[in-house]
Design a protein around this motif. Sequence first.
Motif, short mmCIF file in Angstrom:
data_model
loop_
_atom_site.label_atom_id
_atom_site.label_comp_id
_atom_site.label_asym_id
_atom_site.label_seq_id
_atom_site.Cartn_x
_atom_site.Cartn_y
_atom_site.Cartn_z
N CYS A 51 0.88 -1.40 0.12
CA CYS A 51 -0.03 -0.12 0.06
C CYS A 51 0.52 1.23 0.19
O CYS A 51 0.56 2.31 -0.29
CB CYS A 51 -1.15 -0.26 1.02
N SER A 52 2.29 1.23 0.35
CA SER A 52 2.87 2.18 0.66
C SER A 52 3.77 1.99 -0.40
O SER A 52 3.56 3.88 -1.09
CB SER A 52 4.14 2.29 1.59
N ALA A 53 3.49 1.74 -1.16
CA ALA A 53 4.62 1.58 -2.45
C ALA A 53 3.31 1.93 -3.71
O ALA A 53 3.80 2.88 -4.41
CB ALA A 53 5.22 0.03 -3.06
N TYR A 54 2.61 1.57 -3.28
CA TYR A 54 1.46 2.12 -4.16
C TYR A 54 1.10 4.15 -3.99
O TYR A 54 1.38 4.47 -5.23
CB TYR A 54 -0.09 1.61 -4.44
N GLU A 55 0.86 4.16 -2.65
CA GLU A 55 1.19 5.71 -2.42
C GLU A 55 2.81 6.49 -3.58
O GLU A 55 2.15 7.43 -3.72
CB GLU A 55 0.82 5.97 -1.52
N VAL A 56 3.46 5.67 -2.93
CA VAL A 56 4.33 6.33 -3.70
C VAL A 56 4.77 6.37 -5.08
O VAL A 56 5.40 7.84 -6.05
CB VAL A 56 5.94 5.67 -2.96
N TYR A 57 3.94 5.67 -5.62
CA TYR A 57 4.20 5.60 -7.43
C TYR A 57 3.00 6.48 -7.57
O TYR A 57 2.86 6.89 -8.51
CB TYR A 57 2.94 4.07 -7.78
N ARG A 58 2.07 6.43 -6.99
CA ARG A 58 0.63 7.65 -7.27
C ARG A 58 1.12 9.06 -7.23
O ARG A 58 0.79 9.88 -8.21
CB ARG A 58 -0.22 7.24 -6.36
N LYS A 59 1.69 9.22 -6.14
CA LYS A 59 2.14 10.60 -6.05
C LYS A 59 3.29 11.24 -7.17
O LYS A 59 2.88 11.89 -7.34
CB LYS A 59 3.07 10.71 -4.48
N ALA A 60 4.43 9.71 -7.05
CA ALA A 60 5.13 10.70 -8.29
C ALA A 60 4.91 10.59 -9.50
O ALA A 60 5.07 10.82 -10.51
CB ALA A 60 6.67 9.13 -8.13
N TYR A 61 4.08 10.10 -9.73
CA TYR A 61 2.61 9.79 -11.22
C TYR A 61 2.12 11.25 -12.02
O TYR A 61 2.29 12.05 -12.69
CB TYR A 61 1.56 8.96 -11.58
N GLU A 62 1.21 11.44 -10.38
CA GLU A 62 1.23 12.60 -10.39
C GLU A 62 1.92 13.48 -10.40
O GLU A 62 1.80 15.04 -11.33
CB GLU A 62 0.18 13.74 -8.89
N ILE A 63 3.42 13.83 -9.92
CA ILE A 63 4.59 15.08 -10.54
C ILE A 63 5.08 14.85 -11.50
O ILE A 63 4.77 15.93 -12.27
CB ILE A 63 5.67 14.94 -9.26
N VAL A 64 4.94 13.62 -12.28
CA VAL A 64 5.01 13.59 -13.99
C VAL A 64 4.11 13.69 -14.89
O VAL A 64 4.81 14.74 -15.57
CB VAL A 64 5.86 11.79 -14.42
N LEU A 65 2.96 13.74 -14.12
CA LEU A 65 1.70 14.31 -15.29
C LEU A 65 1.76 15.92 -15.28
O LEU A 65 1.64 16.70 -16.13
CB LEU A 65 0.60 13.85 -14.49
N LYS A 66 2.34 16.65 -14.17
CA LYS A 66 2.39 18.15 -14.45
C LYS A 66 3.51 18.88 -14.70
O LYS A 66 3.62 20.04 -15.27
CB LYS A 66 2.20 18.70 -12.73
N ASP A 67 4.50 17.61 -14.55
CA ASP A 67 6.44 18.70 -14.92
C ASP A 67 6.55 17.91 -16.05
O ASP A 67 7.63 18.57 -16.44
CB ASP A 67 6.64 18.40 -13.18
N GLY A 68 5.73 16.86 -16.42
CA GLY A 68 6.32 15.88 -17.68
C GLY A 68 7.25 15.44 -16.75
O GLY A 68 8.39 14.95 -16.50
N ILE A 69 7.55 14.50 -18.12
CA ILE A 69 8.95 13.28 -17.59
C ILE A 69 9.98 13.84 -18.34
O ILE A 69 11.09 13.57 -17.20
CB ILE A 69 8.92 12.30 -18.98
N GLN A 70 10.43 15.18 -19.03
CA GLN A 70 11.54 15.78 -18.74
C GLN A 70 11.23 17.74 -18.42
O GLN A 70 10.67 17.75 -19.17
CB GLN A 70 12.83 15.62 -20.46
N ARG A 71 12.54 17.94 -18.56
CA ARG A 71 12.46 19.37 -18.76
C ARG A 71 13.80 20.04 -18.97
O ARG A 71 14.72 19.61 -18.88
CB ARG A 71 12.01 19.73 -16.82
N PRO A 72 13.54 21.19 -19.81
CA PRO A 72 14.50 22.30 -20.64
C PRO A 72 15.56 22.18 -19.25
O PRO A 72 15.16 22.94 -18.21
CB PRO A 72 14.23 23.23 -20.79
N LYS A 73 16.80 22.30 -19.18
CA LYS A 73 18.08 22.84 -18.67
C LYS A 73 18.99 23.71 -19.69
O LYS A 73 18.91 23.61 -20.36
CB LYS A 73 18.89 21.63 -19.27
N TYR A 74 18.58 25.42 -18.83
CA TYR A 74 19.49 26.04 -19.07
C TYR A 74 20.68 26.53 -17.86
O TYR A 74 21.13 26.04 -17.12
CB TYR A 74 18.66 27.45 -18.98
N LYS A 75 21.99 26.96 -19.30
CA LYS A 75 23.11 27.14 -18.58
C LYS A 75 23.09 28.84 -18.01
O LYS A 75 23.15 29.30 -19.85
CB LYS A 75 24.51 26.81 -19.21
N THR A 76 23.48 29.51 -17.45
CA THR A 76 23.23 31.20 -17.47
C THR A 76 24.93 31.63 -16.93
O THR A 76 25.50 31.28 -15.85
CB THR A 76 22.19 31.31 -15.30
#
Length: 153
Positions: A51-76
């Motif tokens: 049940c705990s692993a399922y909760e971690v999976y679901r929360k991580a999935y929500e983050i991936v849905l919100k932020d995407g699989i990848q994010r752009p990187k910039y050099k400042t």
Amino acid sequence: MKGDLKQSKLPRKAPEYLGSIGKAMWRYLAPYFNETKKTIRADQYLVAQYCSAYEVYRKAYEIVLKDGIQRPKYKTLLSPVTGKVVAKDFAGYAKNPAVQTMANALNQLNALGKELGLSPVSRSKLAKLDFIDFNEKKEDKKSAVESLKEFFG
């Protein structure tokens, strides 16, 4: 965890340390396990881990849905004189760490699910085993060793 570990039923109430998603999964799984009588109270820890692993999976999935699989990187680039930002150059993409968290949680779910008999193959193997009812007299049932010898041939 109170009570006899050989008791055939898992408690209806989820452990307090589980989050809301884990508790919801517990309320879904506990009646299933209690109905099939394939687990004992000692398996409560494994079910809680699942049940705990399922909760971690679901929360991580929500983050991936919100932020995407990848994010752009910039050099400042900063000005050496003023310290202000002069330019931001695109440097590629970085993997979202939640993707790895999802993969780890999924591996844990698969491993625990097999232990608990939640995969189709595990369920079919468990259906063939003659489980011991700890509440019955010993002479009425085969020993666990005898049952496993029959199962494995």
